[in-house]
Scaffold this motif. Structure first.
Motif, PDB file in Angstrom:
ATOM      1  N   GLY B  24       0.806  -1.220   0.000  1.00  0.00           N
ATOM      2  CA  GLY B  24       0.000   0.000   0.000  1.00  0.00           C
ATOM      3  C   GLY B  24       0.839   1.270   0.000  1.00  0.00           C
ATOM      4  O   GLY B  24       0.372   2.336   0.373  1.00  0.00           O
ATOM      5  N   LEU B  25       2.097   1.152  -0.433  1.00  0.00           N
ATOM      6  CA  LEU B  25       2.983   2.330  -0.405  1.00  0.00           C
ATOM      7  C   LEU B  25       2.799   3.242  -1.613  1.00  0.00           C
ATOM      8  O   LEU B  25       3.091   4.434  -1.546  1.00  0.00           O
ATOM      9  CB  LEU B  25       4.450   1.867  -0.337  1.00  0.00           C
ATOM     10  N   VAL B  26       2.357   2.665  -2.716  1.00  0.00           N
ATOM     11  CA  VAL B  26       2.170   3.476  -3.929  1.00  0.00           C
ATOM     12  C   VAL B  26       0.765   3.235  -4.468  1.00  0.00           C
ATOM     13  O   VAL B  26       0.144   2.211  -4.168  1.00  0.00           O
ATOM     14  CB  VAL B  26       3.216   3.112  -5.015  1.00  0.00           C
ATOM     15  N   GLU B  31       2.249   2.703 -12.906  1.00  0.00           N
ATOM     16  CA  GLU B  31       3.035   1.815 -13.761  1.00  0.00           C
ATOM     17  C   GLU B  31       4.434   2.407 -13.857  1.00  0.00           C
ATOM     18  O   GLU B  31       4.601   3.599 -14.071  1.00  0.00           O
ATOM     19  CB  GLU B  31       2.405   1.766 -15.164  1.00  0.00           C
ATOM     20  N   ILE B  32       5.424   1.561 -13.644  1.00  0.00           N
ATOM     21  CA  ILE B  32       6.804   2.072 -13.734  1.00  0.00           C
ATOM     22  C   ILE B  32       7.514   1.384 -14.882  1.00  0.00           C
ATOM     23  O   ILE B  32       7.438   0.162 -15.035  1.00  0.00           O
ATOM     24  CB  ILE B  32       7.570   1.793 -12.416  1.00  0.00           C
ATOM     25  N   GLU B  33       8.148   2.173 -15.694  1.00  0.00           N
ATOM     26  CA  GLU B  33       8.944   1.606 -16.783  1.00  0.00           C
ATOM     27  C   GLU B  33      10.415   1.839 -16.445  1.00  0.00           C
ATOM     28  O   GLU B  33      10.834   2.966 -16.206  1.00  0.00           O
ATOM     29  CB  GLU B  33       8.579   2.301 -18.101  1.00  0.00           C
ATOM     30  N   ARG B  34      11.168   0.746 -16.434  1.00  0.00           N
ATOM     31  CA  ARG B  34      12.592   0.884 -16.129  1.00  0.00           C
ATOM     32  C   ARG B  34      13.377   1.096 -17.411  1.00  0.00           C
ATOM     33  O   ARG B  34      13.143   0.414 -18.415  1.00  0.00           O
ATOM     34  CB  ARG B  34      13.120  -0.388 -15.482  1.00  0.00           C
ATOM     35  N   LEU B  35      14.299   2.027 -17.336  1.00  0.00           N
ATOM     36  CA  LEU B  35      15.160   2.294 -18.488  1.00  0.00           C
ATOM     37  C   LEU B  35      16.600   2.012 -18.065  1.00  0.00           C
ATOM     38  O   LEU B  35      16.921   2.149 -16.886  1.00  0.00           O
ATOM     39  CB  LEU B  35      15.053   3.766 -18.895  1.00  0.00           C
ATOM     40  N   PRO B  36      17.457   1.665 -19.010  1.00  0.00           N
ATOM     41  CA  PRO B  36      18.866   1.480 -18.645  1.00  0.00           C
ATOM     42  C   PRO B  36      19.424   2.754 -18.010  1.00  0.00           C
ATOM     43  O   PRO B  36      20.241   2.706 -17.106  1.00  0.00           O
ATOM     44  CB  PRO B  36      19.548   1.199 -19.980  1.00  0.00           C
ATOM     45  N   ALA B 114       5.849   8.990  -6.690  1.00  0.00           N
ATOM     46  CA  ALA B 114       4.573   8.425  -7.149  1.00  0.00           C
ATOM     47  C   ALA B 114       3.411   9.042  -6.388  1.00  0.00           C
ATOM     48  O   ALA B 114       2.379   9.386  -6.959  1.00  0.00           O
ATOM     49  CB  ALA B 114       4.585   6.906  -6.966  1.00  0.00           C
ATOM     50  N   ARG B 115       3.607   9.220  -5.084  1.00  0.00           N
ATOM     51  CA  ARG B 115       2.522   9.806  -4.274  1.00  0.00           C
ATOM     52  C   ARG B 115       2.288  11.264  -4.640  1.00  0.00           C
ATOM     53  O   ARG B 115       1.159  11.727  -4.734  1.00  0.00           O
ATOM     54  CB  ARG B 115       2.878   9.711  -2.790  1.00  0.00           C
TER      55      ARG B 115
END
Ligand code: SF4
Ligand code: SF4
Lengths: 222, 121
Positions: B24-26, B31-36, B114-115
């Motif tokens: 319940g933290l976010v 949606e998170i997209e990881r990039l190099p 995010a919050r």
């Protein structure tokens, strides 16, 4: 190089309001170097238009392309067939490119994405300054290399006007008085006496005041 | 598309997003997209996230002076700046896109980002 900047998004959205299928065409010449109309700017504008059109409740299909230059026939002639398949072609070249597409691609509805602003130099990343006005009769040999046509608000030929104060132009204190700079430059070169020589009245026909200009070099003609 | 879209580099977020959601933290619709590297992120990807339905977009990169790829997060911050300008031109709130910085492997700044963005959306 030729410096240009993207038109405001509102103007561009208005321009393409009836367009359903759009081709955005960048130019890898001057406008790519001044970060106004190269590959990168094409994809940014494309994304910005998609977002803007969607927010307005419309739909648009956008394709992207970038040409080596839009001021040479070999690069833009193929655009006639390709561009005819679109409701409009939004050119990200300078005004030269847009005009040339309009001249040579009769089946294409070409629109300008940029405002073409001046001939300038890149002072630093993100900053450009006007340096030449393309007057067709260069006098830089008389002025220490500093242009009194483009860089003097009044394009004066024989020294500053009465509004030059503390090295600044009267139109705006952020603008250098180029005649002060010409004086300082020639002084530092021990050439200040040359300024006593009056420059004759200019013939502005070479500057475009005599109608559209054209240059021909016989030895290069086909 | 989730309502809140985040782009993070490989070196910031060290925890799976689902785990953060379970605790319940976010927000659930994150949606998170990881990039190099966030330096890889271009303006169109930010704008496209909005076109695809995101209500707010954020980017979390390394602290500017400690970027794993030297100038990646600095570049990302410039792109966020330009995306803000375009949002403004489109009559959107420029604060709907934001750049945040985090230390290597730090989860907390990502959660905070995010919050913050959920409260702006
Ligand atoms: S079309 Fe304009 S911007 Fe492109 S190379 Fe030619 S002069 Fe430069
Ligand atoms: S004198 Fe004319 S050609 Fe020379 S730099 Fe000035 S505007 Fe350009």
């Amino acid at each position: 190089m030729i410096i240009a900047e993207r038109k405001p998004m509102k103007e561009l959205l208005e321009m393409v309001s009836d367009v359903k299928k759009l081709l955005i065409v960048g130019c890898r010449g001057c406008v790519a170097v001044c970060s106004a109309g190269g590959d990168k700017e094409v994809s940014i504008l494309s994304a910005a238009l998609r977002l803007g059109v969607k927010r307005a409740g419309g739909e648009i299909e956008i394709h992207e392309d970038t040409l080596v230059r839009q001021c040479d026939p070999e690069y833009i002639d193929p655009l006639n067939d390709k561009g005819a398949k679109y409701d409009a072609v939004l050119s990200m070249a300078c005004g030269v490119g847009v005009n040339f597409v309009a001249d040579r691609c009769p089946d294409v509805n070409v629109l300008p994405a940029l405002n073409t602003t001046f001939y300038g130099a890149n002072l630093s990343s993100g900053e450009w300054k006007e340096m030449c006005a393309g007057c067709g009769a260069c006098v830089l040999h008389l002025t220490g290399g500093l242009c009194p046509v483009a860089r003097c608000a009044k394009s004066l030929s024989n020294g500053p006007c009465g509004g030059s104060q503390g090295g600044r132009c009267e139109i705006n204190p952020d603008v250098d008085c180029i005649w002060q700079q010409i004086y300082d430059k020639l002084s530092s070169m021990n050439r200040k006496e040359e300024l006593r020589q009056i420059m004759p009245m200019r013939d502005w026909t070479t500057a475009g005041h005599g109608g559209p200009r054209r240059r021909i070099r016989e030895d290069l003609l086909p | 598309m989730s309502k809140i879209k985040g782009f993070c580099c490989n070196y910031t977020l060290s925890v799976e997003v689902d785990a953060l959601k379970e605790e319940g933290l976010v927000p659930e619709d994150l949606e998170i997209e990881r990039l190099p590297c966030t330096g890889r992120l271009e303006v169109p990807e930010i704008l496209d996230a909005f076109t695809q339905g995101a209500e707010a977009v954020f980017v979390v990169g390394c602290q500017v002076d400690k970027c794993h790829n030297l100038s990646g997060s600095y570049r990302a911050s410039k792109r966020v700046k330009y995306a803000k300008k375009i949002l403004e031109e489109l009559d959107m709130n420029p604060d709907l896109v934001e750049m945040f910085f985090a230390g290597r492997g730090e989860t907390e700044p990502v959660v905070e980002a995010a919050r913050t963005m959920a409260s702006r959306a």
